[in-house]
Design a protein around this motif. Structure first.
Motif, PDB file in Angstrom:
ATOM      1  N   ASP A  59     -53.192 -85.535 -68.959  1.00  0.00           N
ATOM      2  CA  ASP A  59     -52.729 -86.217 -70.288  1.00  0.00           C
ATOM      3  C   ASP A  59     -52.606 -87.753 -69.551  1.00  0.00           C
ATOM      4  N   SER A  60     -51.980 -88.053 -68.674  1.00  0.00           N
ATOM      5  CA  SER A  60     -51.763 -89.455 -67.979  1.00  0.00           C
ATOM      6  C   SER A  60     -52.905 -90.039 -67.449  1.00  0.00           C
ATOM      7  N   THR A  75     -43.139 -94.911 -59.606  1.00  0.00           N
ATOM      8  CA  THR A  75     -43.305 -93.794 -59.257  1.00  0.00           C
ATOM      9  C   THR A  75     -43.190 -92.891 -60.416  1.00  0.00           C
ATOM     10  N   ALA A  76     -43.573 -91.413 -60.395  1.00  0.00           N
ATOM     11  CA  ALA A  76     -43.372 -90.325 -61.137  1.00  0.00           C
ATOM     12  C   ALA A  76     -43.479 -88.922 -60.721  1.00  0.00           C
ATOM     13  N   VAL A 160     -51.556 -79.532 -60.418  1.00  0.00           N
ATOM     14  CA  VAL A 160     -50.573 -79.992 -61.024  1.00  0.00           C
ATOM     15  C   VAL A 160     -50.588 -79.808 -62.571  1.00  0.00           C
ATOM     16  N   THR A 161     -49.558 -79.488 -63.451  1.00  0.00           N
ATOM     17  CA  THR A 161     -49.684 -79.537 -64.701  1.00  0.00           C
ATOM     18  C   THR A 161     -50.387 -80.654 -65.575  1.00  0.00           C
ATOM     19  N   LEU A 165     -46.898 -88.033 -67.474  1.00  0.00           N
ATOM     20  CA  LEU A 165     -46.118 -88.340 -66.369  1.00  0.00           C
ATOM     21  C   LEU A 165     -44.955 -89.178 -66.874  1.00  0.00           C
ATOM     22  N   ASP A 166     -43.568 -88.938 -66.426  1.00  0.00           N
ATOM     23  CA  ASP A 166     -42.360 -89.758 -66.693  1.00  0.00           C
ATOM     24  C   ASP A 166     -42.440 -90.814 -65.670  1.00  0.00           C
ATOM     25  N   ILE A 167     -42.927 -92.088 -65.985  1.00  0.00           N
ATOM     26  CA  ILE A 167     -43.315 -93.254 -65.118  1.00  0.00           C
ATOM     27  C   ILE A 167     -42.161 -94.093 -64.960  1.00  0.00           C
TER      28      ILE A 167
END
Length: 317
Positions: A59-60, A75-76, A160-161, A165-167
């Motif tokens: 997705d990212s 970072t994420a 990884v899923t 990402l929460d960036i």
């Protein structure tokens, strides 16, 4: 060279390449510096095949490309598919450009901005991550590297899923030593690293769009997932209609090509900042989607605009 060889060479040179295809005598896209035919285009198959779009399916994907090629410090957290794994943080860059670090608490930091030249950055990251996880399980700390071709091992997508990402974008590299006792040596290394970190912000209204300041100029660099031909056609329609501005005084000046996707770049007037781009970028995304949905033939003006945009592409990877 004999006549037959010269004829074959002329015929090969006369055969047009498909868009995005790499010629045998061109530099290999992996960044090795060798010609494609002597690297990932080697017909003997001795070199692992080059993967043009390594992060496809995540997705990212576009943010991964941005963090790997454009964003100085970010970072994420990564969510692994395996149960019981230690915390893993994806970092744009690690101290000394390390591929990975296992910290004293067992956490793993995985570095994106490392060029291994094995043909598939996703498989390289997967191999480094597996080695770092094994080191963490054995309570071994420090730098984890990759010195051998990972072969057919797992790719990042396998470990990884696919969640977005929460960036977090940082002003510098203070996160490297945020929980460590600072020494003069650490401070000096941090100061040197921070000197190369251009101010950067990720827009919240759209995906994978990053504002940055280079001092005398500001830019918006927006990694987009659409196929290259379709995206070029859509941007050409907007450019010919003079409808491709992001903010007042901005100008679409070209685009990067990296890891199978395009990154259009806008010059912005000095002092624009990131905040004013939020609503403007969301509005442009809507106009771009309408242009992407238009399947009519390009007009003469639009074809001319497309040629100009294609000539202003710079391939990074």
């Amino acid at each position: 060279m004999g006549k037959s060889s010269r004829t074959k060479a002329r015929n090969a040179a006369a055969t047009p390449l498909a868009e995005g295809e790499v010629g045998p005598r061109q530099p290999c896209p992996c960044g090795s510096g060798r010609r494609y035919k002597a690297c990932h285009g080697d017909p003997s198959g001795q070199v692992q095949a080059y993967v043009g779009r390594p992060f496809e399916g995540l997705d990212s994907e576009c943010d991964l490309v941005a963090l790997r090629e454009l964003v100085p410090s970010a970072t994420a957290p990564l969510t692994l598919t395996a149960d019981g794994a230690p915390a893993v943080t994806l970092c744009s860059l690690l101290p000394g450009a390390a591929p990975a670090l296992v910290r004293d608490n067992g956490e793993v930091w995985l570095g994106l901005q490392v060029q291994h030249n094995f043909g598939d950055p996703s498989r390289d990251l997967g191999a480094v991550l597996e080695k770092a996880l094994a080191a963490s399980a054995a309570q071994q700390t420090g730098v984890v590297g990759l010195t051998e071709n990972p072969g057919s091992g797992p790719r990042l997508q396998d470990l990884v899923t696919a969640d977005a990402l929460d960036i977090s974008v940082h002003d510098g590299f203070g996160f490297w030593i945020a929980d460590a006792e600072r020494t003069p040596e650490m401070e000096a290394a941090l100061e040197q690293a921070n000197g190369a970190a251009l101010p950067t912000s990720r827009l919240a209204s759209v995906e994978a769009a990053y504002w940055t300041s280079v001092g005398t100029k500001e830019h918006l660099r927006w990694v987009m997932p659409e196929p290259e031909d379709a995206l070029l056609d859509a941007l050409s329609r907007l450019h010919a209609a003079r409808d491709d501005s992001i903010a007042e005084g901005s100008r679409l000046v070209g685009m990067f090509r990296a890891h199978g996707v395009l990154t259009p770049v806008w010059d912005l007037p000095l002092g624009t900042g990131a905040e004013v781009l939020e609503e403007a970028a969301a509005d442009f995304r809507q106009r771009l989607q309408e242009a992407l949905d238009d399947d009519s033939d390009l007009s003469t003006a639009q074809r001319s605009a497309r040629a100009g945009l294609a000539n202003r592409q710079v391939t990074i990877r």
